[in-house]
Design a protein around this motif. Structure first.
Motif, PDB file in Angstrom:
ATOM      1  N   LEU A 170       0.832  -1.203   0.000  1.00  0.00           N
ATOM      2  CA  LEU A 170       0.000   0.000   0.000  1.00  0.00           C
ATOM      3  C   LEU A 170       0.871   1.259   0.000  1.00  0.00           C
ATOM      4  CD1 LEU A 170      -2.929  -0.942   2.402  1.00  0.00           C
ATOM      5  CD2 LEU A 170      -3.185   0.024   0.116  1.00  0.00           C
ATOM      6  N   ALA A 171       1.926   1.246   0.804  1.00  0.00           N
ATOM      7  CA  ALA A 171       2.830   2.395   0.841  1.00  0.00           C
ATOM      8  C   ALA A 171       3.461   2.626  -0.531  1.00  0.00           C
ATOM      9  CB  ALA A 171       3.910   2.181   1.892  1.00  0.00           C
ATOM     10  N   TYR A 224       1.223   3.906   6.257  1.00  0.00           N
ATOM     11  CA  TYR A 224       1.291   2.473   5.944  1.00  0.00           C
ATOM     12  C   TYR A 224       2.686   1.907   6.201  1.00  0.00           C
ATOM     13  CZ  TYR A 224      -3.413   2.461   4.037  1.00  0.00           C
ATOM     14  OH  TYR A 224      -4.783   2.539   3.906  1.00  0.00           O
ATOM     15  N   ILE A 225       3.716   2.715   6.031  1.00  0.00           N
ATOM     16  CA  ILE A 225       5.073   2.240   6.348  1.00  0.00           C
ATOM     17  C   ILE A 225       5.175   1.910   7.831  1.00  0.00           C
ATOM     18  CG2 ILE A 225       7.482   2.984   6.580  1.00  0.00           C
ATOM     19  CD1 ILE A 225       7.198   4.459   3.963  1.00  0.00           C
ATOM     20  N   LYS A 278       6.131  -1.738   9.391  1.00  0.00           N
ATOM     21  CA  LYS A 278       7.280  -1.953  10.281  1.00  0.00           C
ATOM     22  C   LYS A 278       6.916  -2.826  11.483  1.00  0.00           C
ATOM     23  CE  LYS A 278       9.710   1.732  11.293  1.00  0.00           C
ATOM     24  NZ  LYS A 278       9.982   3.155  11.599  1.00  0.00           N
ATOM     25  N   LYS A 279       5.629  -2.852  11.845  1.00  0.00           N
ATOM     26  CA  LYS A 279       5.208  -3.689  12.970  1.00  0.00           C
ATOM     27  C   LYS A 279       5.272  -5.170  12.622  1.00  0.00           C
ATOM     28  CE  LYS A 279       2.072  -0.270  15.023  1.00  0.00           C
ATOM     29  NZ  LYS A 279       0.671   0.001  15.443  1.00  0.00           N
ATOM     30  N   TYR A 280       5.175  -5.486  11.325  1.00  0.00           N
ATOM     31  CA  TYR A 280       5.206  -6.876  10.857  1.00  0.00           C
ATOM     32  C   TYR A 280       6.239  -6.955   9.735  1.00  0.00           C
ATOM     33  CZ  TYR A 280       0.710  -6.010  13.042  1.00  0.00           C
ATOM     34  OH  TYR A 280      -0.275  -5.598  13.908  1.00  0.00           O
ATOM     35  N   THR A 337      12.299  -2.488   2.081  1.00  0.00           N
ATOM     36  CA  THR A 337      12.469  -1.833   0.779  1.00  0.00           C
ATOM     37  C   THR A 337      11.702  -0.519   0.726  1.00  0.00           C
ATOM     38  OG1 THR A 337      12.817  -3.923  -0.398  1.00  0.00           O
ATOM     39  CG2 THR A 337      12.075  -2.044  -1.707  1.00  0.00           C
ATOM     40  N   VAL A 338      10.448  -0.545   1.143  1.00  0.00           N
ATOM     41  CA  VAL A 338       9.637   0.674   1.065  1.00  0.00           C
ATOM     42  C   VAL A 338      10.142   1.713   2.060  1.00  0.00           C
ATOM     43  CG1 VAL A 338       7.840   0.000   2.716  1.00  0.00           C
ATOM     44  CG2 VAL A 338       7.267   1.527   0.848  1.00  0.00           C
TER      45      VAL A 338
END
Length: 729
Positions: A422-423, A452-453, A457-459, A466-467
């Motif tokens: 999504l990000a 969304y980033i 980062k939580k998972y 990469t994002v």
């Protein structure tokens, strides 16, 4: 004084002084790489916080003892695998101690007996081992599937009461009635089916292999190395073709594509393989192309193909791995069973393919492969639909992709890869200026991408790193971008997007020549590469100063994809700076059809630029903008006409001319004498000095006049900057 209960992990390297004495530079480099690529990702995955690094040691805080012990064991298992491939003198071994205790908080640091016990346990642990306290053991005994060996109570330095000690065994076992921490019951049940699946697959595979070896399958022509468009890599190379949808039910293409995409994603995480990206292999969907042709066009030796038939909750999968250079079947297998078991089947397929190609699959790779899979089949299908739409690179499909990816996260709120996708989709809207077309301004998507980033980062997955690397490159934080891209590459060596992120980080920090190597790797992994690879390559060439090759790259990119709007402005800039102004102007008009002269001249200042250069390299961005400004000028505005305007008595015309002569850069060499003369006019000095700086080394004749001005109150700082550019400092 703030106190809290915390799980503390203390670690240090065995024989650090000896390693430093033998080779200080190499030891420091390997320690840094190990921390960034192996240890830090595991700490992040287990929700830990690195309190401080102490040379060869580290102190990490966790809110959960389960996370702390799980992280410690994973670190030691990963290090054992890495060390197995290294000579003894190059091996890094850790001792780790874990304790649950009360700590004192001071800023970002922590103190107290809780920390001291962890540090003492680390010193008592065996090389490569994990030692935990009794307080930690009491919390994890029935929550983690490890062997715990009680070592008795021992007195530790500066701690009044004896501490119960437990050694954590290297092998996991699942006690009856317990579920390992951080894993859903469904995941554990699914993994228990793998052994049974393997037996089913083996039986089906034997039958399929017999059919194939009897010659009843289609003939396979042999590929030739001499006809390869790209040279074969120095490791086993594989292209996974889109599996054929054999289902009678409508709408099963997404499920079938998901099977293909999962195999590509899983195999790409194996460092011992070279795996072609999805974009390039899906270009062959539905086309009657021979295996030999595919191998020669993509530059691979092995091709995996298969079929999927789904009926309600039952599914049949056939797969075969072909050696294109011999025409022989390296491996073949079949699965018949329930859709709920499909993830376990994919794991078995990957293991079998890796085994057939004689490549080792490390524990880290196994963990990363398992982590990327959701538990919800519907969420997976929504993701696959969204990812497929995202890869079409147009506004309408990107909008549809966002809707599908959001659905995936609603069905599985812990779907890290979907949040990362999504990000990426939101960033693409910003890059391509599609906001209004999608009903919102670009800032909405810009800030949404950041949200969304944070969820990704939580998972964490390789895609989330990469994002995050792209975000840091967008913000000009090149060092962080390189670190995150490095983590992504470590987890997924065959991810071309991670290599592109690294390339951008290098370009914006003044290393465009090195960036070109990463772009080349990305293009090799994805021969049917999208236009943003072209953008990364072209900008790196522009930053080096190779305008001719940059123009060739951008022009070829536009020929490949006439709708690649992100290439139009940089191409117009390069063409203008090469003197091809009419072509440059036409490219601007293609970018903004119907815009008037004033609108053209405002383009360079109104267009959002995704990537932000480091301060000392911002001149690259300015050169790029100046080229767009030249392209926007009427064709009768030339260096000669501007030189003439500079020599008039009209202040407006003079300022106009001085500023625009700077846009032409080195091409305005002939105007240097006129610019030097204009330095005598006080109201022109600033614009003239800036213009001379942009002309650069060809403006050597201006040095004496600029030296005389470098201590002037109003223009001295500009004179010093111009002198630096002219002298090439």
């Amino acid at each position: 004084m703030e106190r809290r209960l915390a799980a503390i992990l203390a670690a240090d390297i065995v024989g650090y002084s000896r390693l430093m004495e033998a080779d200080e530079a190499d030891t420091l480099a390997r320690l840094k790489s190990t921390r960034e690529n192996l240890i830090d990702p595991k700490i992040i995955a287990h929700k830990g916080r690195t309190v401080k690094l102490m040379g060869d040691g580290a102190l990490v805080e966790f809110s959960s003892v389960v996370d702390a012990v799980g992280c410690a064991v994973e670190i030691q298992e990963t290090m054992a695998e890495c060390n197995a491939e290294l000579p003894k003198e190059k091996q890094l071994e850790f001792r780790i101690g874990v304790n649950l205790g009360d700590v004192i908080v001071e800023g970002q640091d922590i103190y107290g007996d809780g920390v001291n016990v962890a540090a003492r346990l680390e010193g008592m642990a065996e090389p490569g081992g994990v030692l935990i306290s009794g307080t930690a053991f009491d919390q994890v005994e029935r929550k983690l599937g490890f062997d715990f060996e009680f070592l008795g109570e021992q007195q530790v330095k500066n701690i009044e009461k004896p501490v119960r000690l437990y050694r954590v065994g290297p092998r996991a076992r699942v006690p009856s009635g317990t579920v390992p921490a951080k894993r859903k019951p469904y995941v554990e049940w699914r993994r228990l089916t793998v052994a049974a699946m393997a037996l089913i697959l083996a039986a089906g595979g034997v039958a399929l292999w017999k059919v194939l070896s009897d010659g009843s399958g289609p003939p396979v022509e042999v590929a030739s190395k001499t006809r390869m468009v790209l040279p074969l890599p120095d490791k086993p190379s594989i292209a996974v073709l889109p599996f054929t949808n054999m289902s009678d039910e409508a709408g099963q293409e997404i499920f079938t594509d998901g099977m293909t995409d999962d195999l590509i994603t899983d195999l790409s995480k194996v460092s011992g393989l070279f795996v072609i990206a999805r974009n390039s292999t899906f270009a062959y969907r539905g086309k009657p192309v021979k295996i030999s042709q595919i191998a020669e066009e993509l530059g691979v030796r092995y091709v995996l193909e298969g079929s999927v038939r789904r009926a309600d909750e039952q599914v049949r999968v056939n797969a075969q791995l072909i050696d294109a250079l011999t025409g022989g079947h390296v491996w073949a297998d079949r699965f018949d069973g329930n859709v709920a078991d499909i993830f376990a089947v994919q794991d078995v397929f990957v293991a079998k393919i890796v085994e057939a190609l004689k490549v080792n699959l490390t524990t880290t790779e196994k963990t990363e492969i398992a982590r990327a899979k959701p538990d919800n089949i519907a969420a997976k299908e929504a993701f696959e639909e969204g990812w497929s739409l995202y890869l079409r690179y147009n506004a309408q499909d990107t909008a549809a992709a966002i809707a599908s990816l959001k659905k995936a996260t609603e069905l599985d709120p812990e779907y890290g890869r979907a949040y990362a996708a999504l990000a990426l989709a939101y960033f693409r809207v910003v890059d391509s200026l599609w906001g209004k077309e999608l009903g919102r301004d670009e800032p909405y998507f810009w800030f949404g991408a950041h949200d969304y980033i944070e969820l990704a980062k939580k998972y964490p997955t390789s895609l989330s790193y990469t994002v995050e690397a792209f975000r840091n490159a967008y913000q000009g934080v090149a060092e962080d971008a390189r670190r995150d891209a490095g983590r992504a590459i470590a987890l997924d060596p065959n991810d071309p997007e991670a290599h592109i992120a690294t390339a951008w980080a290098l370009t914006i920090s003044g290393e465009p020549a090195e960036a070109l190597n990463f772009v080349a790797t990305a293009m090799r992994l994805n021969p049917n590469y999208p236009s943003h690879y072209v953008l990364a390559r072209g900008i790196a060439l522009f930053a080096i100063g190779d305008l001719k090759q940059a123009a060739e790259v951008f022009e070829e990119g536009v020929r490949r994809n006439p709708d690649a709007t992100a290439l139009f402005l940089p191409l117009s800039s390069v063409l203008a700076q090469l003197g091809r102004r009419e072509e440059a102007r036409q490219m601007l008009l293609k970018f903004r059809p119907g815009v008037g002269q004033k609108g053209l001249e405002n383009l360079a200042d109104s267009i959002h630029q995704s990537f932000k250069w480091d301060y000392e390299h911002e001149s690259v961005r300015e050169r790029l903008n100046d080229g767009v400004r030249i392209a926007a000028l009427p064709l009768d505005v030339t260096v000669t006409s501007l030189e003439t305007a500079l020599e008039t008595d009209d202040p407006f015309s003079q300022q106009y001319a001085a500023k625009r002569l700077g846009w032409f850069g080195p091409a305005a060499l002939q105007a240097v004498p006129a610019l030097v003369e204009a330095l005598k006019v006080e109201y022109l000095r600033r614009e003239v000095i800036v213009a001379l700086g942009k002309i650069g080394p060809p403006a050597q004749a201006a040095i004496p006049a600029l030296v005389a001005l470098q201590n002037e109150a109003l223009v001295g700082i500009y004179a010093k900057d111009a002198l630096s550019k002219i002298r090439g400092n």
